[in-house]
Design a protein around this motif. Structure first.
Motif, PDB file in Angstrom:
ATOM      1  N   PHE A  40       0.053  -6.851   4.716  1.00 39.35           N
ATOM      2  CA  PHE A  40      -0.604  -5.583   4.416  1.00 39.35           C
ATOM      3  C   PHE A  40      -0.323  -5.138   2.984  1.00 39.35           C
ATOM      4  CE2 PHE A  40      -0.426  -5.576   8.977  1.00 39.35           C
ATOM      5  CZ  PHE A  40      -1.565  -4.877   9.382  1.00 39.35           C
ATOM      6  N   LYS A  41      -1.247  -4.368   2.457  1.00 37.83           N
ATOM      7  CA  LYS A  41      -1.023  -3.650   1.209  1.00 37.83           C
ATOM      8  C   LYS A  41      -0.671  -2.227   1.594  1.00 37.83           C
ATOM      9  CE  LYS A  41      -3.098  -2.438  -3.232  1.00 37.83           C
ATOM     10  NZ  LYS A  41      -4.342  -2.484  -4.072  1.00 37.83           N
ATOM     11  N   TRP A  42       0.580  -1.839   1.359  1.00 33.88           N
ATOM     12  CA  TRP A  42       1.067  -0.551   1.832  1.00 33.88           C
ATOM     13  C   TRP A  42       2.185  -0.061   0.936  1.00 33.88           C
ATOM     14  CZ3 TRP A  42       5.113   0.364   6.092  1.00 33.88           C
ATOM     15  CH2 TRP A  42       5.153   1.739   6.425  1.00 33.88           C
ATOM     16  N   GLY A  43       2.128   1.226   0.611  1.00 37.13           N
ATOM     17  CA  GLY A  43       3.151   1.801  -0.252  1.00 37.13           C
ATOM     18  C   GLY A  43       4.443   2.102   0.470  1.00 37.13           C
ATOM     19  N   GLY A  44       4.381   2.203   1.797  1.00 34.77           N
ATOM     20  CA  GLY A  44       5.585   2.448   2.584  1.00 34.77           C
ATOM     21  C   GLY A  44       5.818   3.894   2.935  1.00 34.77           C
ATOM     22  N   LEU A  45       5.105   4.829   2.281  1.00 34.57           N
ATOM     23  CA  LEU A  45       5.339   6.257   2.515  1.00 34.57           C
ATOM     24  C   LEU A  45       4.154   6.968   3.162  1.00 34.57           C
ATOM     25  CD1 LEU A  45       7.092   7.110  -0.886  1.00 34.57           C
ATOM     26  CD2 LEU A  45       8.180   6.639   1.307  1.00 34.57           C
ATOM     27  N   THR A  46       3.052   6.273   3.341  1.00 32.66           N
ATOM     28  CA  THR A  46       1.861   6.875   3.943  1.00 32.66           C
ATOM     29  C   THR A  46       1.421   6.048   5.144  1.00 32.66           C
ATOM     30  OG1 THR A  46       0.299   5.612   2.581  1.00 32.66           O
ATOM     31  CG2 THR A  46       1.127   7.690   1.666  1.00 32.66           C
ATOM     32  N   ASN A  47       0.451   6.568   5.873  1.00 29.43           N
ATOM     33  CA  ASN A  47      -0.095   5.847   7.025  1.00 29.43           C
ATOM     34  C   ASN A  47      -1.241   4.916   6.640  1.00 29.43           C
ATOM     35  OD1 ASN A  47       1.624   7.032   8.926  1.00 29.43           O
ATOM     36  ND2 ASN A  47       0.342   8.867   9.025  1.00 29.43           N
ATOM     37  N   LYS A  48      -1.589   4.921   5.358  1.00 32.22           N
ATOM     38  CA  LYS A  48      -2.704   4.105   4.897  1.00 32.22           C
ATOM     39  C   LYS A  48      -2.249   2.665   4.651  1.00 32.22           C
ATOM     40  CE  LYS A  48      -6.363   3.889   1.414  1.00 32.22           C
ATOM     41  NZ  LYS A  48      -6.901   4.483   0.173  1.00 32.22           N
ATOM     42  N   LYS A  49      -2.671   1.774   5.512  1.00 33.05           N
ATOM     43  CA  LYS A  49      -2.346   0.362   5.386  1.00 33.05           C
ATOM     44  C   LYS A  49      -3.631  -0.440   5.292  1.00 33.05           C
ATOM     45  CE  LYS A  49       1.707   0.864   8.402  1.00 33.05           C
ATOM     46  NZ  LYS A  49       2.317   0.423   9.665  1.00 33.05           N
ATOM     47  N   THR A  50      -3.647  -1.388   4.388  1.00 31.63           N
ATOM     48  CA  THR A  50      -4.829  -2.240   4.229  1.00 31.63           C
ATOM     49  C   THR A  50      -4.443  -3.690   4.494  1.00 31.63           C
ATOM     50  OG1 THR A  50      -5.675  -0.752   2.514  1.00 31.63           O
ATOM     51  CG2 THR A  50      -6.692  -2.932   2.687  1.00 31.63           C
ATOM     52  N   PHE A  51      -5.081  -4.278   5.478  1.00 28.35           N
ATOM     53  CA  PHE A  51      -4.778  -5.679   5.798  1.00 28.35           C
ATOM     54  C   PHE A  51      -5.360  -6.576   4.711  1.00 28.35           C
ATOM     55  CE2 PHE A  51      -5.648  -9.777   7.817  1.00 28.35           C
ATOM     56  CZ  PHE A  51      -4.412 -10.040   8.401  1.00 28.35           C
ATOM     57  N   VAL A  52      -4.506  -7.385   4.078  1.00 29.37           N
ATOM     58  CA  VAL A  52      -4.944  -8.252   2.983  1.00 29.37           C
ATOM     59  C   VAL A  52      -4.649  -9.725   3.269  1.00 29.37           C
ATOM     60  CG1 VAL A  52      -4.756  -6.471   1.205  1.00 29.37           C
ATOM     61  CG2 VAL A  52      -2.749  -7.889   1.772  1.00 29.37           C
ATOM     62  N   GLY A  53      -4.124 -10.028   4.460  1.00 31.33           N
ATOM     63  CA  GLY A  53      -3.828 -11.417   4.806  1.00 31.33           C
ATOM     64  C   GLY A  53      -2.739 -11.997   3.916  1.00 31.33           C
ATOM     65  N   PHE A  54      -3.022 -13.149   3.325  1.00 32.55           N
ATOM     66  CA  PHE A  54      -2.033 -13.837   2.489  1.00 32.55           C
ATOM     67  C   PHE A  54      -2.194 -13.502   1.000  1.00 32.55           C
ATOM     68  CE2 PHE A  54      -2.316 -16.492   6.296  1.00 32.55           C
ATOM     69  CZ  PHE A  54      -0.970 -16.592   6.634  1.00 32.55           C
ATOM     70  N   GLU A  55      -2.890 -12.429   0.700  1.00 38.31           N
ATOM     71  CA  GLU A  55      -3.126 -12.043  -0.688  1.00 38.31           C
ATOM     72  C   GLU A  55      -1.814 -11.746  -1.418  1.00 38.31           C
ATOM     73  OE1 GLU A  55      -5.421 -11.707  -3.956  1.00 38.31           O
ATOM     74  OE2 GLU A  55      -6.106 -12.283  -1.954  1.00 38.31           O
ATOM     75  N   ASN A  56      -0.877 -11.106  -0.719  1.00 40.75           N
ATOM     76  CA  ASN A  56       0.420 -10.803  -1.347  1.00 40.75           C
ATOM     77  C   ASN A  56       1.140 -12.070  -1.793  1.00 40.75           C
ATOM     78  OD1 ASN A  56       0.407  -7.974  -1.134  1.00 40.75           O
ATOM     79  ND2 ASN A  56       1.128  -8.023   0.982  1.00 40.75           N
ATOM     80  N   PHE A  57       1.014 -13.132  -1.000  1.00 44.23           N
ATOM     81  CA  PHE A  57       1.680 -14.396  -1.329  1.00 44.23           C
ATOM     82  C   PHE A  57       0.989 -15.090  -2.503  1.00 44.23           C
ATOM     83  CE2 PHE A  57       2.737 -13.579   3.093  1.00 44.23           C
ATOM     84  CZ  PHE A  57       4.098 -13.818   3.113  1.00 44.23           C
ATOM     85  N   LYS A  58      -0.324 -14.950  -2.600  1.00 43.48           N
ATOM     86  CA  LYS A  58      -1.059 -15.514  -3.739  1.00 43.48           C
ATOM     87  C   LYS A  58      -0.613 -14.859  -5.038  1.00 43.48           C
ATOM     88  CE  LYS A  58      -5.223 -16.656  -1.058  1.00 43.48           C
ATOM     89  NZ  LYS A  58      -6.671 -16.378  -0.853  1.00 43.48           N
TER      90      LYS A  58
END
Length: 297
Positions: A40-58
């Motif tokens: 997920f792409k998430w700041g950790g402080l809000t409820n807004k989470k965006t599923f990005v799959g393996f994008e973080n690893f790329k």
């Protein structure tokens, strides 16, 4: 008889169950959560989470700062492990086998760093290496070696070596005591027979001492490598904060910075996944290459 066996099994289950539940809650579930949040792409402080799959690893494998932290971690694992293990085994052999004065005093001095916490040790070395008021630079100036003075924790070329020295100083005594305890169990008649055969002290060390404590060395080696990954975070956090310019950053300090300082929690968890896989694979490799037949006496 069957009733007795059944009662025994029930007792064992109830004895193990609390530990298993705690392990599952505080180890298994958080580990699974790390893997899940890395997607997920998430700041950790809000409820807004965006599923990005393996994008973080790329992104991760193109991140030069992460690559630098990986290189620093490998450097610490190799240099700190080799020097610490060699010093611990040799010191244990000398203090166990050789008849030297003040033997107990040296044992205490070697073990002293383990009485202190890692944070305290890091603070001590930070004070010693302070460029203006530190003992190291002051001593060099006193000896007319002012040309050797440096901004020890502010120099990109030497900062990681300062951390290496601090980690070695902290760990040697602990493992030395473990090896000394193992060496004390070796029968004295083996050394007496070796003396009669004319074997030197060095040959006795490699032919008798090291093979008979190898199982302990193998176990502590795996433990030390994993603990080095964890302890490096504390040393870096207190001594340098990852600076200067990320030159002393390690795995866990970079993960912490991304997850909690840069509000990139999902990205930080992807680093956590890499650390988990790296540690697990490294443990398997070390266990495999150090495996040998156990010598009994």
């Amino acid at each position: 008889m069957n009733k007795k066996r059944s009662s025994k099994k029930l007792f064992i289950i109830w004895s193990v169950l609390p530990a298993f539940i705690l392990f599952f809650i505080f180890m298994v579930i958080p580990t699974i959560n790390v893997f899940w949040m890395s997607l997920f792409k998430w700041g950790g402080l809000t409820n807004k989470k965006t599923f990005v799959g393996f994008e973080n690893f790329k992104i991760l494998f193109k991140d030069l700062n992460f690559i630098k932290s990986f290189q620093n971690t490998l450097l610490l694992l190799v240099i700190v492990t080799i020097i610490t293990m060699v010093l611990a085994v040799v010191s244990a052999a000398i203090l166990s086998r050789e008849n030297i004065k003040f033997k107990n005093f040296f044992r205490v001095i070697f073990y002293l760093p383990n009485i202190l916490s890692v944070v305290v040790i890091s603070a001590i070395f930070s004070a010693i290496l302070d460029p203006k008021q530190g003992i190291l630079n002051s001593t060099l100036k006193l000896l007319n070696l002012e040309s050797l003075t440096k901004m020890w924790l502010g120099d990109q070329k030497v900062v990681i070596w300062c951390i290496v020295f601090a980690m070695i100083w902290q760990a040697v005594g602990y493992y030395m005591v473990m090896y000394m305890a193992s060496m004390c169990s070796i029968p004295e008649h083996l050394y007496e027979a070796a003396d009669l055969e004319g074997a030197s002290k060095i040959k006795q060390f490699f032919e008798i001492t090291l093979p008979l404590i190898w199982n302990v060395v193998r176990t502590t080696l795996t433990f030390f490598i994993i603990s080095t990954i964890n302890l490096s975070f504390l040393f870096v956090k207190v001594m340098t904060g990852g600076g200067p310019d990320g030159s002393s950053e390690v795995f866990l300090s970079y993960m912490y910075k991304q997850a909690y300082s840069n509000s990139s929690y999902g990205y930080g968890m992807s680093i956590g996944v890499i650390i988990f896989i790296f540690s697990f694979v490294l443990s398997l490799i070390i266990s495999k290459i150090t495996k040998r037949d156990i010598i009994e006496f």
